[in-house]
Design an enzyme around this catalytic site. Structure first.
Site, PDB file in Angstrom:
ATOM      1  N   LYS A  45       3.490   3.675  -0.277  1.00 37.59           N
ATOM      2  CA  LYS A  45       3.406   3.700  -1.614  1.00 37.59           C
ATOM      3  C   LYS A  45       2.665   4.901  -2.203  1.00 37.59           C
ATOM      4  O   LYS A  45       1.534   4.955  -1.831  1.00 37.59           O
ATOM      5  CB  LYS A  45       2.454   2.410  -2.174  1.00 37.59           C
TER       6      LYS A  45
ATOM      7  N   GLU B  76      -9.433   5.546   4.488  1.00 37.63           N
ATOM      8  CA  GLU B  76     -10.002   7.052   4.422  1.00 37.63           C
ATOM      9  C   GLU B  76     -10.296   7.020   3.017  1.00 37.63           C
ATOM     10  O   GLU B  76      -9.463   7.119   2.125  1.00 37.63           O
ATOM     11  CB  GLU B  76      -8.769   8.019   4.916  1.00 37.63           C
TER      12      GLU B  76
ATOM     13  N   CYS C  83     -11.084  15.067  -0.861  1.00 33.91           N
ATOM     14  CA  CYS C  83     -11.982  14.107  -0.739  1.00 33.91           C
ATOM     15  C   CYS C  83     -13.300  14.676   0.448  1.00 33.91           C
ATOM     16  O   CYS C  83     -14.415  13.995   0.074  1.00 33.91           O
ATOM     17  CB  CYS C  83     -11.373  12.982   0.457  1.00 33.91           C
TER      18      CYS C  83
ATOM     19  N   GLU D 218     -19.215  10.678  -6.406  1.00 34.22           N
ATOM     20  CA  GLU D 218     -18.050  11.466  -6.131  1.00 34.22           C
ATOM     21  C   GLU D 218     -17.553  12.042  -7.633  1.00 34.22           C
ATOM     22  O   GLU D 218     -16.903  10.866  -8.322  1.00 34.22           O
ATOM     23  CB  GLU D 218     -16.910  10.879  -5.149  1.00 34.22           C
TER      24      GLU D 218
HETATM   25  P1  NAP Z   1      -7.329   5.302  -5.769  1.00 34.60           P
HETATM   26  O1  NAP Z   1      -7.563   5.037  -7.182  1.00 34.60           O
HETATM   27  O2  NAP Z   1      -8.106   4.575  -4.822  1.00 34.60           O
HETATM   28  O3  NAP Z   1      -5.732   5.398  -5.539  1.00 34.60           O
HETATM   29  C1  NAP Z   1      -5.442   5.481  -4.183  1.00 34.60           C
HETATM   30  C2  NAP Z   1      -4.183   4.577  -3.806  1.00 34.60           C
HETATM   31  O4  NAP Z   1      -4.125   3.151  -4.133  1.00 34.60           O
HETATM   32  C3  NAP Z   1      -3.033   4.879  -5.123  1.00 34.60           C
HETATM   33  O5  NAP Z   1      -1.695   5.040  -4.537  1.00 34.60           O
HETATM   34  C4  NAP Z   1      -3.166   3.864  -5.968  1.00 34.60           C
HETATM   35  O6  NAP Z   1      -2.197   3.478  -7.069  1.00 34.60           O
HETATM   36  C5  NAP Z   1      -3.479   2.509  -5.008  1.00 34.60           C
HETATM   37  N1  NAP Z   1      -4.118   1.524  -5.623  1.00 34.60           N
HETATM   38  C6  NAP Z   1      -4.957   1.420  -6.747  1.00 34.60           C
HETATM   39  N2  NAP Z   1      -5.220   0.112  -6.846  1.00 34.60           N
HETATM   40  C7  NAP Z   1      -4.905  -0.640  -5.690  1.00 34.60           C
HETATM   41  C8  NAP Z   1      -5.095  -2.062  -5.248  1.00 34.60           C
HETATM   42  N3  NAP Z   1      -5.779  -2.847  -5.918  1.00 34.60           N
HETATM   43  N4  NAP Z   1      -4.486  -2.263  -4.116  1.00 34.60           N
HETATM   44  C9  NAP Z   1      -3.749  -1.507  -3.394  1.00 34.60           C
HETATM   45  N5  NAP Z   1      -3.607  -0.046  -3.835  1.00 34.60           N
HETATM   46  C10 NAP Z   1      -4.181   0.286  -5.160  1.00 34.60           C
HETATM   47  O7  NAP Z   1      -7.689   6.995  -5.502  1.00 34.60           O
HETATM   48  P2  NAP Z   1      -7.188   8.117  -6.088  1.00 34.60           P
HETATM   49  O8  NAP Z   1      -7.962   8.314  -7.321  1.00 34.60           O
HETATM   50  O9  NAP Z   1      -5.828   8.214  -6.287  1.00 34.60           O
HETATM   51  O10 NAP Z   1      -7.456   9.190  -5.053  1.00 34.60           O
HETATM   52  C11 NAP Z   1      -8.860   9.786  -5.222  1.00 34.60           C
HETATM   53  C12 NAP Z   1      -9.785   9.272  -3.988  1.00 34.60           C
HETATM   54  O11 NAP Z   1      -9.014   9.164  -2.595  1.00 34.60           O
HETATM   55  C13 NAP Z   1     -10.975   9.846  -3.775  1.00 34.60           C
HETATM   56  O12 NAP Z   1     -12.079   8.900  -3.791  1.00 34.60           O
HETATM   57  C14 NAP Z   1     -10.875  10.710  -2.484  1.00 34.60           C
HETATM   58  O13 NAP Z   1     -12.111  10.833  -1.988  1.00 34.60           O
HETATM   59  C15 NAP Z   1     -10.135   9.645  -1.748  1.00 34.60           C
HETATM   60  N6  NAP Z   1      -9.339  10.518  -0.733  1.00 34.60           N
HETATM   61  C16 NAP Z   1      -9.770  10.146   0.396  1.00 34.60           C
HETATM   62  C17 NAP Z   1      -9.149  11.087   1.632  1.00 34.60           C
HETATM   63  C18 NAP Z   1      -9.708  10.775   3.243  1.00 34.60           C
HETATM   64  O14 NAP Z   1      -9.070  11.279   3.951  1.00 34.60           O
HETATM   65  N7  NAP Z   1     -10.968  10.252   3.226  1.00 34.60           N
HETATM   66  C19 NAP Z   1      -8.189  11.877   1.596  1.00 34.60           C
HETATM   67  C20 NAP Z   1      -7.469  12.096   0.148  1.00 34.60           C
HETATM   68  C21 NAP Z   1      -8.372  11.327  -0.872  1.00 34.60           C
HETATM   69  P3  NAP Z   1      -2.139   4.371  -8.260  1.00 34.60           P
HETATM   70  O15 NAP Z   1      -2.184   5.943  -8.001  1.00 34.60           O
HETATM   71  O16 NAP Z   1      -0.950   3.859  -8.872  1.00 34.60           O
HETATM   72  O17 NAP Z   1      -3.366   3.952  -8.735  1.00 34.60           O
END
Ligand code: NAP
Ligand code: MG
Length: 510
Positions: free
Chosen positions: A215, A289, A323, A420
């Site tokens: 997804k 992650e 991240c 963050e």
């Molecule tokens: P996010 O809002 O948590 O979304 C991540 C993914 O989860 C998206 O595909 C999102 O869909 C989906 N999602 C949202 N709500 C969900 C739920 N209740 N159940 C299952 N899936 C759900 O994060 P983001 O804003 O896209 O990305 C930024 C974050 O990713 C930052 O905090 C960053 O630090 C972290 N990150 C971490 C790493 C690592 O390796 N540690 C790498 C890259 C990014 P939608 O997009 O449609 O909302």
């Protein structure tokens, strides 16, 4: 024949066409005038974006049974790029059932050597279509073409090559133990490195013999769908990788599906916690992650100009949408003033603008919502009393942009030291002893990465041993390799991706 005299005459004539130094504007002679680069736009001709993009299930692009579509924008202009299918519960169920059937009848029966051949083929096709993938990623995500072309796409190919090599050697990765795949893996990824995160997830899962339902993030699905075409061209058996586009609800349907054996999630800590609660008490394995608030520690004996470039790369690279961004800067007090002065000069030279321009350092923020969040946190930093620096450079009228900026004299209790921001915003503070530096660096709920800058190897090793961070770079930052495990401490997540450690997350090792 051309005589020497004729040549002299010619070069004199050419020289006359170039303005002599005396005729240049006064500031240019003193070096105070800023020269503008001519735009150098990457052409988008190579990319063909479908108006309506369907789900990829069973090796084919199919209409969603939900019949729902949503819009993906180009954040650089705020204009509509394409419509994307929104997978409902029935679509997710079809994708999981397809992945299960393919796992049982095809993929788990195939030898590691044969699986490896598909992965090699995918890696080579990614290299062949690298420019197309890079341009599409930049259009959908807003990141500078220089990054998608030189960082993201080469790393994507490298991940497939690396894992192709492991596919028939899994027993050697875990000597004396038996390894078997887990089955059907549900993978959910964020928007900051759409293609790279897809590769980090898909390549090890397939090498280990699992099938996948992926997804992508709602705002950046297009490059995953182009990757699906690569899978078709590579002849990957239908149903080995299935892609269900959609928003959070689609991700939740995948997490809650009873026939998924493992969930691999990359995203925010808040959603990570929701997922951890959802799979608690089920048979599902889970790796997370999550976010970070990583610190650079710069000692007075560091090569300061080199450290400066590391800091710039660590936080302003990819608009701070990383991240493991080095979003906190800890400076030894004796060099703080000098370093902050250098930082101001360097930040003022960064180019914000059209991500398709090869001169651009900082592209567009991925969505209006993200930009709003960043602006709110900057305002909070100002209210809390941080000393704010932001250059006055021009930014495009349309689209979502944030100038690179930083706060100095920030204390650990400030919101911007703890939360963050996920934008080009840096928080700067100082320390007197290495003990204080370690205490400050570890004073965070996260623990994803850190950077140490010093010319003394012994000091670097000592400090690295005391830091609670999954990845620690010394005299460099943001360097990635598929063979190096990546992951965090505390609220930055569970499990590792990459290297031998990353393989174990997709295997039953007994
Ligand atoms: P996010 O809002 O948590 O979304 C991540 C993914 O989860 C998206 O595909 C999102 O869909 C989906 N999602 C949202 N709500 C969900 C739920 N209740 N159940 C299952 N899936 C759900 O994060 P983001 O804003 O896209 O990305 C930024 C974050 O990713 C930052 O905090 C960053 O630090 C972290 N990150 C971490 C790493 C690592 O390796 N540690 C790498 C890259 C990014 P939608 O997009 O449609 O909302
Ligand atoms: Mg988009």
């Amino acid at each position: 024949m051309t005589t020497k005299r004729a040549l002299d005459k010619k070069s004199k004539a050419q020289a006359a066409k170039i303005a002599p130094v005396e005729k240049l504007p006064k500031q240019a002679k003193t070096g105070a005038m800023k020269f503008e680069y001519a735009p150098s736009l990457e052409s988008t001709d190579i990319v063909r974006i479908e108006k309506r993009n369907r789900l990829f299930i069973g090796g084919k692009f199919i209409e969603p049974s939900s019949e729902a579509y949503f819009t993906s924008m180009n954040p650089a202009t705020g204009e509509r790029l394409a419509d994307i299918a929104e997978a409902g519960d029935a679509d997710v169920d079809l994708a999981v059932r397809t992945a299960r059937k393919t796992y049982e009848n095809v993929w788990s029966k195939m030898s590691g050597r044969e699986r490896g051949r598909y992965l090699f083929r995918i890696a080579r096709l990614i290299q062949e279509r690298s420019r197309e993938l890079a341009v599409l990623e930049t259009l959908d995500n807003g990141k500078p073409i220089r990054e998608s072309r030189d960082v993201d796409v080469p790393l994507v190919a490298a991940h497939f090559f690396y894992h192709a090599g492991w596919a028939d050697k899994l027993n050697y990765a875990f000597p004396g133990q038996n390894v078997s795949p887990l089955g059907v893996v549900g993978q959910i990824i964020p928007w900051n490195f759409p293609l790279l995160m897809a590769a980090w997830k898909i390549a090890p899962a397939l090498a280990c013999g699992n099938t996948v339902v992926l997804k992508p993030a709602e705002t950046t699905s297009l490059s995953a769908l182009l990757l699906a075409q690569v899978f078709q061209d590579a002849g990957l058996p239908d149903g080995v990788v299935n892609i269900v586009t959609g928003a959070g609800a689609t991700g939740a349907a995948l997490v809650n599906h009873p026939d998924v054996d493992k969930i691999a999630f990359t995203g925010s800590t808040d959603v990570g916690k929701i997922i951890a609660r959802a799979v608690a008490g089920t048979k599902k394995r889970l790796t997370l992650e999550l976010g970070g608030k990583s610190a650079h520690i710069i000692f007075e004996d560091a090569a300061l100009d080199q450290a400066l470039e590391g800091v710039i790369n660590g936080i302003y690279f990819n608009q701070g949408h990383v991240c493991c961004a080095g979003s906190r800067l800890l400076l030894e007090e004796s060099i703080a003033e000098e370093f902050v002065a250098k930082l101001k000069k360097r930040v003022a030279k960064l180019r914000v603008g059209n991500p398709l321009d090869k001169n651009t350092d900082i592209g567009a923020i991925n969505s209006a919502g993200e930009l709003k969040k960043i602006k709110k946190l900057i305002q909070l930093g100002k209210d809390e009393g941080g000393e704010f620096f932001e250059p006055t450079c021009a930014i495009p009228d349309k689209g979502f942009y944030q100038r690179p900026c930083f706060f100095s004299n920030v204390s650990s209790s400030f919101t911007l030291s703890r939360v963050e921001i996920f934008g080009p915003v840096l928080a700067v503070s100082t320390f007197r002893t290495s003990q204080e530096a370690v205490l400050k660096a570890n004073d965070t709920p996260y623990g994803l990465a850190a950077g140490i800058w010093s010319e003394k190897g012994a000091k670097i090793h000592k400090v690295a041993g005391q830091l609670k961070a999954g990845v620690i770079w010394a005299n460099t930052y943001n360097k990635f390799d598929p063979s190096a495990p990546f992951g965090g401490y505390n609220e930055s997540g569970w499990g590792r991706e990459g290297g031998r450690h990353g393989l174990s997350a997709y295997l039953d090792v007994r």
